[in-house]
Design a protein around this motif. Structure first.
Motif, mmCIF file in Angstrom:
data_model
loop_
_atom_site.group_PDB
_atom_site.id
_atom_site.type_symbol
_atom_site.label_atom_id
_atom_site.label_comp_id
_atom_site.label_asym_id
_atom_site.label_seq_id
_atom_site.Cartn_x
_atom_site.Cartn_y
_atom_site.Cartn_z
ATOM 1 N N HIS A 167 0.818 -1.215 0.000
ATOM 2 C CA HIS A 167 0.000 0.000 0.000
ATOM 3 C C HIS A 167 0.855 1.270 0.000
ATOM 4 N N ASP A 168 1.792 1.370 0.914
ATOM 5 C CA ASP A 168 2.611 2.576 1.024
ATOM 6 C C ASP A 168 4.093 2.318 0.827
ATOM 7 N N THR A 169 4.455 1.247 0.153
ATOM 8 C CA THR A 169 5.869 0.943 -0.038
ATOM 9 C C THR A 169 6.230 1.004 -1.511
ATOM 10 N N SER A 170 7.473 1.318 -1.760
ATOM 11 C CA SER A 170 7.939 1.361 -3.140
ATOM 12 C C SER A 170 8.353 -0.043 -3.584
#
Length: 156
Positions: free
Chosen positions: A56-59
């Motif tokens: 969700h919020d990771t590269s």
């Protein structure tokens, strides 16, 4: 409940120490291979990528891997895999590998760059040291705060 505030930082410290030890070990292996003076022509047998992250919020992180095979000076055929390889190397390419006579399986196709490798290792170990210092500071602060709370509420 307070065990959690000691166990979790202690676990983080152990994992970070293992990561630092692994980085230092690999740096020493590279240094040994580069400084041995032994080289061989290796064929790239396989090239593939691995992908990690992308939640969700990771590269997303993509790592390029190569599988090489070469013959040592004493006639042994060695096959090894290496991550973070050059993107221009594809299956069938011939590259120069550096290896140490006592551990040819720890060869590398990376171009010798001892200063860059040392700088990267030092930066990683320093970062690990910061994480460890933070965890120790957290445990000490929690311990002092919990003792203060015990003495404050101990008279009630």
């Amino acid at each position: 409940m307070s065990v959690f505030f000691y166990a979790l930082p202690a676990l983080i410290i152990v994992v970070v120490l293992l990561l630092a030890a692994r980085a230092v070990r690999r740096s020493l292996e590279l240094r040994s291979a580069w400084s041995s003076g032994l080289t061989a022509e290796a064929r790239c047998l396989r090239s593939y990528t691995t992908v990690s992250g992308g939640g969700h919020d990771t590269s997303v992180t993509t790592t390029l891997h190569h599988v090489y095979e070469f013959t040592t000076r004493d006639g042994r055929v060695i096959r090894f895999e290496e991550g973070n390889g050059r993107p221009t190397v594809v299956e069938g390419d011939i590259v120069t590998v550096h290896y140490a006579a006592q551990h040819p399986e720890k060869a590398t196709a990376h171009v010798p760059s001892q200063a860059r490798a040392a700088a990267g290792t030092i930066a990683l170990v320093a970062f690990c040291g910061l994480i460890i210092a933070f965890c120790i500071g957290f445990m000490i602060t929690f311990h002092e705060m919990s003792e203060g709370a015990d003495s404050l509420f101990g008279g009630i």
